[in-house]
Design an enzyme around this catalytic site. Sequence first.
Site, mmCIF file in Angstrom:
data_model
loop_
_atom_site.group_PDB
_atom_site.id
_atom_site.type_symbol
_atom_site.label_atom_id
_atom_site.label_comp_id
_atom_site.label_asym_id
_atom_site.label_seq_id
_atom_site.Cartn_x
_atom_site.Cartn_y
_atom_site.Cartn_z
ATOM 1 N N LYS A 3 -29.343 -32.298 25.933
ATOM 2 C CA LYS A 3 -30.105 -33.115 26.883
ATOM 3 C C LYS A 3 -31.196 -32.259 27.514
ATOM 4 O O LYS A 3 -30.941 -31.119 27.914
ATOM 5 C CB LYS A 3 -29.173 -33.670 27.970
ATOM 6 C CG LYS A 3 -29.893 -34.632 28.920
ATOM 7 C CD LYS A 3 -28.974 -35.181 29.998
ATOM 8 C CE LYS A 3 -29.771 -36.100 30.916
ATOM 9 N NZ LYS A 3 -29.059 -36.422 32.148
ATOM 10 N N ASN A 59 -32.971 -41.591 29.206
ATOM 11 C CA ASN A 59 -32.416 -41.436 30.549
ATOM 12 C C ASN A 59 -33.552 -41.503 31.557
ATOM 13 O O ASN A 59 -34.629 -40.972 31.313
ATOM 14 C CB ASN A 59 -31.696 -40.080 30.617
ATOM 15 C CG ASN A 59 -31.145 -39.736 31.997
ATOM 16 O OD1 ASN A 59 -31.204 -38.588 32.414
ATOM 17 N ND2 ASN A 59 -30.600 -40.694 32.704
ATOM 18 N N GLY A 60 -33.292 -42.196 32.669
ATOM 19 C CA GLY A 60 -34.286 -42.259 33.733
ATOM 20 C C GLY A 60 -34.551 -43.675 34.183
ATOM 21 O O GLY A 60 -34.999 -44.510 33.397
ATOM 22 N N CYS A 96 -31.575 -29.569 33.998
ATOM 23 C CA CYS A 96 -31.398 -29.374 35.443
ATOM 24 C C CYS A 96 -32.657 -28.755 36.055
ATOM 25 O O CYS A 96 -33.120 -27.713 35.600
ATOM 26 C CB CYS A 96 -30.194 -28.468 35.695
ATOM 27 S SG CYS A 96 -29.858 -28.246 37.447
#
EC number: 1.3.1.-
Length: 377
Positions: A150, A212-213, A108
């Site tokens: 993550k 991811n992305g 985050c």
Amino acid sequence: MHPERPSLRIGPYAVDPPVVLAPMAGITNVAFRRLCREYGAGLYVCEMITSRALVERDPATMRMITFDPGEYPRSMQLYGVDPATMGEAVRMIAAEGLADHVDTNFGCPVPKVTRRGGGAALPYKRRLFAQIVRAMVRAAEPAGIPVTVKFRIGIDGDHTTYLDAGRIAEAEGAAAVALHARTAAQRYSGEADWSAIARLREAVTGIPVLGNGDIFAAADALKMVEQTGCDGVVVGRGCLGRPWLFRDLQAAFAGQPAPEPPLLGEVSRVLRRHAELLSEHLGEHRGVRDLRKHMAWYLRGFPVGSELRQRFGLVASLAELDDLLARLDPDVPFPADAEGPRGRQGSPGRVVLPEGWLADPEDATVPAGAELMHSGG
């Protein structure tokens, strides 16, 4: 040509197709997860839960960990900065059977999180990061609950942490790692650097590595697997207003042709189903209000007209929603310009960190006042 289909296991669970829904605050509640699951298999993670709020049984947090009766494995993402609290939260999950899989949020980039040393700031503190993963894995082991981790590439281009984070997570017993291929400084802007996923795959060889992305279409997922060798993909903003992306992903990984994009009539039906599920979860008044944030994503690119679009954004009841949906032409084809990035992108910026945070990466002190008492943010 399709890349060889990866076989993904998270601990005892086969994830087929190798697709994970990323937790998104205010989005991936039980209603949205159910809607996505109706389109395809995979692993669907609930909104981020703060470990301290869980341990202290904060009523709002306890409501957030609702799972659908048919949802399995039940997947929960925890946030925290204190190994003791994170371990205690996992012991509670195990003892009370609250989830079957626990993910950890070290990605985050939001200032209220990083300024306390949490989220994407934390992997810079290698020893503290290791202690958190170790505490969680040890607490989860007796119940056979896999713990996954993550994280991002790093704080910024000068402070990259992902290769160390991957190696540490693997050494401490994590069942898999996932990389959002951006730095915290990038937030959601620019392009994800998929080459970092490939480098992580080379560094971490004993457990699955997920990428991811910038997966906004099923073809993107196949391309990521082909280019990086990752074992599966994590989908976040790409499914906003487009839960049928999971149907497309299931077909793509099975080597089947891409399903036809939905006409506006089908999009209306999905939108109505989403409203129903949210109303079941939150009550009609709160459920329909919660749906408002999704309207622009569902209607993106369709020739709806500004007045009608505005009214969708202010909808207050199922009856009003039905009235508005009846005004849409069901035969309008899915617009080409609705493809591509969606959701927040923002602009890159300096990462807000606790004072002196970068001075000593080996310092394992838990940042003062770091534990958040609320979840999902």
